[in-house]
Design a protein around this motif. Structure first.
Motif, PDB file in Angstrom:
ATOM      1  N   VAL A   1       0.698  -1.683   0.007  1.00 54.14           N
ATOM      2  CA  VAL A   1       0.113  -0.180  -0.113  1.00 54.14           C
ATOM      3  C   VAL A   1       1.267   1.123   0.245  1.00 54.14           C
ATOM      4  CG1 VAL A   1      -1.766   1.097   1.195  1.00 54.14           C
ATOM      5  CG2 VAL A   1      -1.557  -1.251   1.770  1.00 54.14           C
ATOM      6  N   SER A   2       0.734   1.919  -1.084  1.00 53.83           N
ATOM      7  CA  SER A   2       1.585   3.485  -1.124  1.00 53.83           C
ATOM      8  C   SER A   2       1.172   4.315   0.212  1.00 53.83           C
ATOM      9  CB  SER A   2       0.517   4.201  -2.013  1.00 53.83           C
ATOM     10  OG  SER A   2      -0.545   5.091  -2.057  1.00 53.83           O
ATOM     11  N   ALA A   3       2.620   5.156   0.687  1.00 57.05           N
ATOM     12  CA  ALA A   3       2.302   5.692   1.766  1.00 57.05           C
ATOM     13  C   ALA A   3       1.414   7.195   1.766  1.00 57.05           C
ATOM     14  CB  ALA A   3       3.845   6.022   2.159  1.00 57.05           C
ATOM     15  N   GLY A   4       0.353   7.233   0.851  1.00 59.86           N
ATOM     16  CA  GLY A   4      -0.296   8.750   0.443  1.00 59.86           C
ATOM     17  C   GLY A   4      -1.977   7.975   1.107  1.00 59.86           C
ATOM     18  N   ALA A   5      -1.988   6.714   0.328  1.00 59.91           N
ATOM     19  CA  ALA A   5      -2.904   5.819   1.045  1.00 59.91           C
ATOM     20  C   ALA A   5      -3.011   5.414   2.257  1.00 59.91           C
ATOM     21  CB  ALA A   5      -2.960   4.120  -0.099  1.00 59.91           C
ATOM     22  N   ALA A   6      -2.036   4.431   2.818  1.00 58.07           N
ATOM     23  CA  ALA A   6      -1.667   4.167   4.189  1.00 58.07           C
ATOM     24  C   ALA A   6      -2.105   6.011   4.986  1.00 58.07           C
ATOM     25  CB  ALA A   6      -0.768   3.728   4.474  1.00 58.07           C
ATOM     26  N   SER A   7      -1.411   6.704   4.722  1.00 58.90           N
ATOM     27  CA  SER A   7      -1.859   8.355   5.947  1.00 58.90           C
ATOM     28  C   SER A   7      -3.137   7.900   5.740  1.00 58.90           C
ATOM     29  CB  SER A   7      -1.541   9.381   5.253  1.00 58.90           C
ATOM     30  OG  SER A   7      -1.754   9.946   4.353  1.00 58.90           O
ATOM     31  N   VAL A   8      -4.367   8.215   4.321  1.00 55.50           N
ATOM     32  CA  VAL A   8      -5.781   7.711   4.502  1.00 55.50           C
ATOM     33  C   VAL A   8      -6.035   6.929   5.703  1.00 55.50           C
ATOM     34  CG1 VAL A   8      -7.659   8.144   2.888  1.00 55.50           C
ATOM     35  CG2 VAL A   8      -5.813   9.050   2.255  1.00 55.50           C
ATOM     36  N   LEU A   9      -5.941   5.633   5.082  1.00 59.02           N
ATOM     37  CA  LEU A   9      -6.934   4.545   5.940  1.00 59.02           C
ATOM     38  C   LEU A   9      -6.037   4.926   7.295  1.00 59.02           C
ATOM     39  CD1 LEU A   9      -5.756   1.897   3.335  1.00 59.02           C
ATOM     40  CD2 LEU A   9      -7.680   2.431   4.172  1.00 59.02           C
ATOM     41  N   ALA A  10      -5.117   5.407   7.620  1.00 59.98           N
ATOM     42  CA  ALA A  10      -5.069   5.624   9.686  1.00 59.98           C
ATOM     43  C   ALA A  10      -6.001   6.736  10.474  1.00 59.98           C
ATOM     44  CB  ALA A  10      -3.597   6.315   9.469  1.00 59.98           C
ATOM     45  N   GLN A  11      -6.425   7.249   9.180  1.00 60.31           N
ATOM     46  CA  GLN A  11      -7.895   8.439   9.289  1.00 60.31           C
ATOM     47  C   GLN A  11      -9.207   7.925   9.487  1.00 60.31           C
ATOM     48  OE1 GLN A  11      -7.774  11.927   9.568  1.00 60.31           O
ATOM     49  NE2 GLN A  11      -6.143  12.564   8.720  1.00 60.31           N
ATOM     50  N   SER A  12      -9.308   6.901   9.301  1.00 62.91           N
ATOM     51  CA  SER A  12     -10.287   5.967  10.384  1.00 62.91           C
ATOM     52  C   SER A  12     -10.511   5.692  11.340  1.00 62.91           C
ATOM     53  CB  SER A  12     -10.207   4.422   9.219  1.00 62.91           C
ATOM     54  OG  SER A  12      -9.672   3.956   9.127  1.00 62.91           O
ATOM     55  N   THR A  13      -9.398   5.612  11.952  1.00 56.19           N
ATOM     56  CA  THR A  13      -9.118   5.453  13.140  1.00 56.19           C
ATOM     57  C   THR A  13     -10.132   5.648  14.096  1.00 56.19           C
ATOM     58  OG1 THR A  13      -6.837   5.314  13.683  1.00 56.19           O
ATOM     59  CG2 THR A  13      -8.403   5.346  15.811  1.00 56.19           C
ATOM     60  N   PRO A  14     -11.479   7.249  13.775  1.00 54.33           N
ATOM     61  CA  PRO A  14     -12.082   7.396  14.886  1.00 54.33           C
ATOM     62  C   PRO A  14     -13.061   6.889  14.646  1.00 54.33           C
ATOM     63  CG  PRO A  14     -10.962   9.455  14.042  1.00 54.33           C
ATOM     64  CD  PRO A  14     -10.764   7.764  13.435  1.00 54.33           C
ATOM     65  N   ILE A  15     -13.815   6.047  13.535  1.00 52.77           N
ATOM     66  CA  ILE A  15     -14.954   5.152  13.048  1.00 52.77           C
ATOM     67  C   ILE A  15     -14.992   3.971  13.683  1.00 52.77           C
ATOM     68  CG2 ILE A  15     -15.654   4.326  10.980  1.00 52.77           C
ATOM     69  CD1 ILE A  15     -14.374   5.884   9.067  1.00 52.77           C
ATOM     70  N   PHE A  16     -13.530   2.949  13.931  1.00 51.19           N
ATOM     71  CA  PHE A  16     -13.588   2.207  14.370  1.00 51.19           C
ATOM     72  C   PHE A  16     -13.532   2.709  15.803  1.00 51.19           C
ATOM     73  CE2 PHE A  16     -11.105   0.958  10.338  1.00 51.19           C
ATOM     74  CZ  PHE A  16     -11.721  -0.817  10.622  1.00 51.19           C
ATOM     75  N   SER A  17     -12.955   3.489  16.535  1.00 47.72           N
ATOM     76  CA  SER A  17     -13.090   4.101  17.911  1.00 47.72           C
ATOM     77  C   SER A  17     -14.724   3.665  18.446  1.00 47.72           C
ATOM     78  CB  SER A  17     -12.299   4.913  18.276  1.00 47.72           C
ATOM     79  OG  SER A  17     -12.659   5.651  19.772  1.00 47.72           O
ATOM     80  N   ALA A  18     -15.385   4.777  17.655  1.00 51.97           N
ATOM     81  CA  ALA A  18     -17.317   4.912  18.041  1.00 51.97           C
ATOM     82  C   ALA A  18     -17.308   3.684  17.514  1.00 51.97           C
ATOM     83  CB  ALA A  18     -18.004   5.323  16.620  1.00 51.97           C
ATOM     84  N   VAL A  19     -17.551   2.943  16.938  1.00 54.56           N
ATOM     85  CA  VAL A  19     -17.190   0.373  17.074  1.00 54.56           C
ATOM     86  C   VAL A  19     -17.125  -0.134  18.272  1.00 54.56           C
ATOM     87  CG1 VAL A  19     -17.492  -0.787  15.872  1.00 54.56           C
ATOM     88  CG2 VAL A  19     -17.656   1.021  14.843  1.00 54.56           C
ATOM     89  N   ILE A  20     -16.049   0.200  18.259  1.00 51.01           N
ATOM     90  CA  ILE A  20     -15.781  -0.199  19.480  1.00 51.01           C
ATOM     91  C   ILE A  20     -15.931   0.253  20.994  1.00 51.01           C
ATOM     92  CG2 ILE A  20     -13.415  -0.540  21.176  1.00 51.01           C
ATOM     93  CD1 ILE A  20     -12.061  -0.434  18.299  1.00 51.01           C
TER      94      ILE A  20
END
Length: 298
Positions: free
Chosen positions: A93-112
């Motif tokens: 996975v490219s560095a740019g895509a990885a930095s974007v996917l890391a932004q999804s953490t708040p979404i997982f946090s809400a579900v958890i």
């Protein structure tokens, strides 16, 4: 607030953004000669050593025996599992895509938080969560194209979910320790788990070149330690929800760094999916208020 104090806060925020934006770039560089496991261990041996020096210079809370299971859990999710999955994911996975996917953490946090802490989720927040997942899917599929899509992007989402677990646990129990103390103990316990991969680390280090080792040294000191200290400083003076909005500058900064350092081009699909993820996270935080706002991990 005095002008000098405001300037210090701005400088600290710039340090946070630049350091955490460098993380996916540094990982891509490190993976040129290190295995994902050795890269994680080497990075956090450096970070742990740096935090030992800080702990000696600054006062941190004494470790309580009864808190060891909790702190070990925080280290496992925030450091060990998170960074092993992150490194494995960035093998393709490219560095740019990885930095974007890391932004999804708040979404997982809400579900958890909904699962573990029984926090309610409004229909609006469920819509934001689903939208964010859709955007993450676009990034995973669009990074290398449909023909080259693999599961490595999913591993970065697992890393984001692991960080979400850490944040939920840390948010509930962090009142026992200062922010610096929590940072130190989390990094130290996480590094202990990573020692499982210690075999061959000296060979990997000696077999790497100076350029890559310097890149990993920077990775261990700045994104893994300095950025957290700067973030702690920022949060002493301004609320989390206000400060966190500045962290949305991390993906474009990471993409710029990747373009210069790695000659990496970000695909249109990643930009589109990243925009969807960012919109969903911003909307989630606006509706949830500061208590649900989450800093970006790295």
């Amino acid at each position: 607030m005095q002008r000098l104090q405001k300037l210090k806060i701005v400088v600290a925020l710039v340090v946070v953004i630049v350091c955490w934006a460098y993380s996916p770039v540094g990982i891509r560089l490190g993976l040129q000669t290190y295995s994902p496991e050795h890269l994680a261990l080497f990075r956090f041996l450096i970070a742990s050593s740096f935090m030992v020096v800080l702990a000696l210079l600054l006062k941190i809370n004494r470790l309580k025996w009864r808190d060891i299971p909790l702190l070990a859990s925080l280290g496992f999710f925030a450091v060990s599992l998170h960074h092993i999955c992150l490194n494995l994911g960035q093998m393709s996975v490219s560095a740019g895509a990885a930095s974007v996917l890391a932004q999804s953490t708040p979404i997982f946090s809400a579900v958890i938080a909904y699962i573990l802490l029984k926090e309610s989720i409004s229909p609006w927040r469920w819509m934001c969560i689903l939208l964010g997942m859709f955007g993450a899917g676009i990034v995973v599929v669009g990074d290398q194209g449909l023909d080259a899509t693999d599961l490595n992007g999913v591993l970065i989402l697992v890393a984001a979910g692991s960080w979400g677990i850490y944040f939920v646990l840390q948010k509930k129990y962090s009142h026992h320790y200062s922010a610096l103390s929590m940072c130190c103990y989390t990094i130290w316990f996480g590094t202990l788990f990573l020692l499982f991969y210690a075999k061959g680390i000296t060979t990997a280090w000696s077999g790497s070149n100076l350029k890559i080792n310097i890149a990993v040294l920077i990775l261990g000191i700045f994104p893994s330690a300095v950025a957290y200290l700067a973030w702690i400083y920022v949060l002493k003076y301004i609320e989390v929800s206000r400060a966190s909005t500045m962290l949305y500058l991390i993906p474009p900064t990471a993409m710029g760094m990747a373009a210069v350092i790695l000659q990496e081009k970000t695909s249109v699909m990643v930009l589109l999916g990243g925009s969807v993820v960012l919109i969903s996270v911003i909307a989630l935080n606006m509706e949830g208020g500061s208590k649900n706002t989450l800093k970006i991990n790295s």
